[in-house]
Design a protein around this motif. Structure first.
Motif, PDB file in Angstrom:
ATOM      1  N   ARG A 234       0.815  -1.221   0.000  1.00 56.21           N
ATOM      2  CA  ARG A 234       0.000   0.000   0.000  1.00 56.21           C
ATOM      3  C   ARG A 234       0.852   1.277   0.000  1.00 56.21           C
ATOM      4  O   ARG A 234       0.362   2.328  -0.386  1.00 56.21           O
TER       5      ARG A 234
ATOM      6  N   GLN B   1       2.549   1.967  -6.070  1.00 55.22           N
ATOM      7  CA  GLN B   1       1.571   3.046  -5.933  1.00 55.22           C
ATOM      8  C   GLN B   1       1.621   4.029  -7.110  1.00 55.22           C
ATOM      9  O   GLN B   1       0.602   4.612  -7.474  1.00 55.22           O
ATOM     10  N   LEU B   2       2.788   4.197  -7.696  1.00 54.27           N
ATOM     11  CA  LEU B   2       2.861   5.043  -8.899  1.00 54.27           C
ATOM     12  C   LEU B   2       2.036   4.424 -10.024  1.00 54.27           C
ATOM     13  O   LEU B   2       1.277   5.108 -10.727  1.00 54.27           O
TER      14      LEU B   2
ATOM     15  N   LYS C 106      -0.461   2.333  -9.571  1.00 55.92           N
ATOM     16  CA  LYS C 106      -1.877   2.441  -9.160  1.00 55.92           C
ATOM     17  C   LYS C 106      -2.405   3.849  -9.408  1.00 55.92           C
ATOM     18  O   LYS C 106      -3.562   4.039  -9.789  1.00 55.92           O
ATOM     19  N   PHE C 107      -1.553   4.839  -9.144  1.00 58.22           N
ATOM     20  CA  PHE C 107      -1.947   6.238  -9.336  1.00 58.22           C
ATOM     21  C   PHE C 107      -2.381   6.463 -10.790  1.00 58.22           C
ATOM     22  O   PHE C 107      -3.438   7.048 -11.063  1.00 58.22           O
TER      23      PHE C 107
ATOM     24  N   MET D  13      -3.198   4.077 -13.018  1.00 60.34           N
ATOM     25  CA  MET D  13      -4.324   3.195 -13.354  1.00 60.34           C
ATOM     26  C   MET D  13      -5.640   3.754 -12.788  1.00 60.34           C
ATOM     27  O   MET D  13      -6.669   3.783 -13.486  1.00 60.34           O
ATOM     28  N   LEU D  14      -5.599   4.220 -11.541  1.00 62.13           N
ATOM     29  CA  LEU D  14      -6.835   4.738 -10.924  1.00 62.13           C
ATOM     30  C   LEU D  14      -7.283   6.037 -11.596  1.00 62.13           C
ATOM     31  O   LEU D  14      -8.475   6.264 -11.795  1.00 62.13           O
ATOM     32  N   ASN D  15      -6.315   6.875 -11.954  1.00 56.87           N
ATOM     33  CA  ASN D  15      -6.675   8.112 -12.659  1.00 56.87           C
ATOM     34  C   ASN D  15      -7.357   7.809 -13.986  1.00 56.87           C
ATOM     35  O   ASN D  15      -8.318   8.473 -14.376  1.00 56.87           O
TER      36      ASN D  15
END
Lengths: 484, 53
Positions: free
Chosen positions: B27, B33-34, B36-37, B39-41
């Motif tokens: 997490r 997390q980069l 995920k950042f 992908m989520l955006n």
């Protein structure tokens, strides 16, 4: 033409900015708001735990509106006169100034089009003993959040001396909404106490009117996670269990005394929860704005619903939960009584809740009201502005743009701790906001469009959105390219 | 005086799934997390674009 916007929150400010951009100097856009500030409400949570100052989440409206050519009146709306009166032929709104220099002075502000974006009235009075100045705190505005931080700091100081503290966070009325904000606050308090190594002295309890945790006023949702389709109930309970947060669900708080919250459960039992620090979200209602026809007859009940939110093109027919449809929800936000009046954001009257209505054996309604904040509010403000601008330019009433909450998705970034390297945020998306059981019979929503992730990236996204939306609201370069 | 022994079994908070140490590390792992950042955006933008009719 004159377009009058009541309210300068997310929806009203968005509507005013697009109206002025589309209409230019030939038409007047007037904004009436009781506060001199625009505030980015989602960041109040960080003010409430001392990670941001109020100045970082707000700015003065006058400066921006002056640059844009929007007329700003720091005042509150008192009454709407859609037909005018004996001396004024157009519609007008009676406003009362709230600024220091003109406090108490009233004025009749005429309009050709009216956008009601007055947001919610924080109805602390609906629960005895609730609210700032009484027995609980709030994070619903920057001033409330500042006060909450002062109280939290006092609790932290006590814990540093070895004293245990009980925190009670959640909803302060049987039908409050905005569980998301309270959820964020509970997680941020937990994070801050862990950061200070004081969490062993804290007992954090979540209290909510939700039937199950993770309902958030939208009937819960399902997310694809770890090879399973998981309800937000499990998602939320997992976060609470991880953070040692206890929970009380199906609870309608009806009275708060110093250090003690009284609540009724959906099972009809009357119980109490003790606290040293309580942040409970109040019920929301519309503002006390009256409406009168040309003869001065009171037509408030024609224009507004009983909860004081404005009626729009929704289907307000009373029907059971099983017969609810996305078509009940408004598309254009136009008043059925007066075609030149619209209500956006929280100011429009929803046709019904999204969560299933529940009653205790004593007849008390205990379930969340529908949330309409953030992205849907901005989108609704924008489409109303574009439709009004189109009508003014082309001289005919047609709605080129629509925004039904049963067809619109929403993203919700829940802060769970403020730090660039150790912070956490839960990213949740749902599509649509209102479940469409005809189109998606199994889950009510498009499971491919639904996300639930916890991690540092969620904090980065929330922080990025904070700066992006303030950039947009301040009208900095290319603001109109940024989405709502 | 010591605190009374607390047994969590049979309480609501005993049953939900809780993350393992490895999940917690992931997490806050900068590289994960980069990704995920981004992908989520992308996923958020898909929702945003669909919402603007």
């Amino acid at each position: 033409m004159k377009v009058l916007v009541l309210g300068a929150g997310i929806s009203g400010h968005t509507a005013a900015s697009f109206l002025k951009k589309k209409l230019g100097k030939r038409h007047e856009v007037i904004v009436v708001s009781p506060s001199q500030y625009y505030q980015w409400v989602p960041s109040n949570i960080w003010v409430g735990v001392g990670r941001m100052k109020p100045e970082q989440i707000r700015f003065k409206l006058q400066k921006v509106y002056k640059r844009w050519g929007i007329i700003f009146k720091q005042a509150k709306a008192v009454s709407i006169h859609p037909e005018g009166d004996d001396s004024i032929s157009s519609g007008y709104v009676t406003v009362e100034y709230t600024s220091e220099e003109k406090a108490g002075i009233t004025e009749k502000v005429e309009y050709d089009y009216l956008v009601n974006a007055t947001g919610p009235r924080l109805n602390f009075d609906a629960t005895e003993g609730l609210g700032p100045g009484k027995n609980t705190l709030s994070v619903c505005s920057f001033s409330h959040a500042t006060e909450a931080w002062e109280a939290l700091r006092a609790s932290i100081e006590k814990m540093e001396k070895g004293e245990k503290q009980r925190f009670l966070i959640g909803t302060g009325s049987p039908t409050s909404t905005c569980q998301g904000a309270a959820f964020e606050y509970a997680l941020n308090i937990s994070f801050e106490l862990k950061r200070r190594k004081l969490d062993h002295l804290a007992e954090i309890t979540w209290i909510s009117n939700e039937y199950e945790l993770g309902d958030f006023g939208m009937g819960g949702a399902f997310v694809k996670r770890g090879g399973y389709v998981t309800p937000t109930k499990i998602f939320t309970e997992s976060i609470f269990a991880e953070n040692n947060i206890n929970w009380i669900k199906r609870a309608g708080v009806y009275k708060v005394e110093p250090g003690l919250a009284h609540y009724e459960t959906l099972a009809g039992e009357y119980k109490t929860a003790g606290f040293d620090f309580a942040m409970l979200i109040p019920a929301f209602s519309g503002h006390d704005i009256k409406a009168y026809d040309k003869k001065g007859e009171d037509i408030t009940s024609v224009v507004f619903a009983p909860n004081k939110f404005m009626k729009v093109d929704a289907d307000y027919t009373q029907k059971p939960f099983e017969e609810w449809s996305v078509d009940d929800w408004p598309q254009t936000y136009q008043s059925p009584a007066y075609t030149n009046m619209y209500a956006t954001g929280i100011a429009f009257a929803p046709p019904h809740s999204i969560s299933k209505p529940m009653k205790s054996p004593n007849g008390t309604a205990i379930f969340p009201a529908p949330p309409r904040t953030g992205m849907p509010s901005g989108v609704i403000g924008k489409i109303v502005a574009l439709n009004i601008a189109h009508q003014i330019k082309h001289g005919k009433i047609e709605h080129k743009h629509t925004a039904n909450m049963g067809r619109m998705g929403a993203a919700c970034i829940v802060s769970a701790g403020y730090s660039m390297t150790k912070g956490l945020g839960a990213t949740m998306t749902v599509s649509p906001v209102v479940p469409d059981w005809d189109k998606y019979p199994q889950w009510g929503r498009d499971i491919k469009g639904t996300v639930g992730e916890i991690g540092l990236s969620g904090h980065w996204i929330k922080l990025f959105l904070h700066y992006m939306f303030l950039h947009k609201a301040k009208g900095y370069p290319f603001w109109w390219l940024l989405p709502e | 005086m010591t605190d009374p022994k607390v047994i969590r079994a049979y309480k609501d908070e005993y049953y939900p799934p809780v993350p393992t140490a490895a999940t917690k590390r992931m997490r806050t792992n900068i590289f994960i997390q980069l990704y995920k950042f981004l992908m989520l955006n992308y996923k958020i933008m898909r929702i945003v674009v669909k919402g603007h009719s």
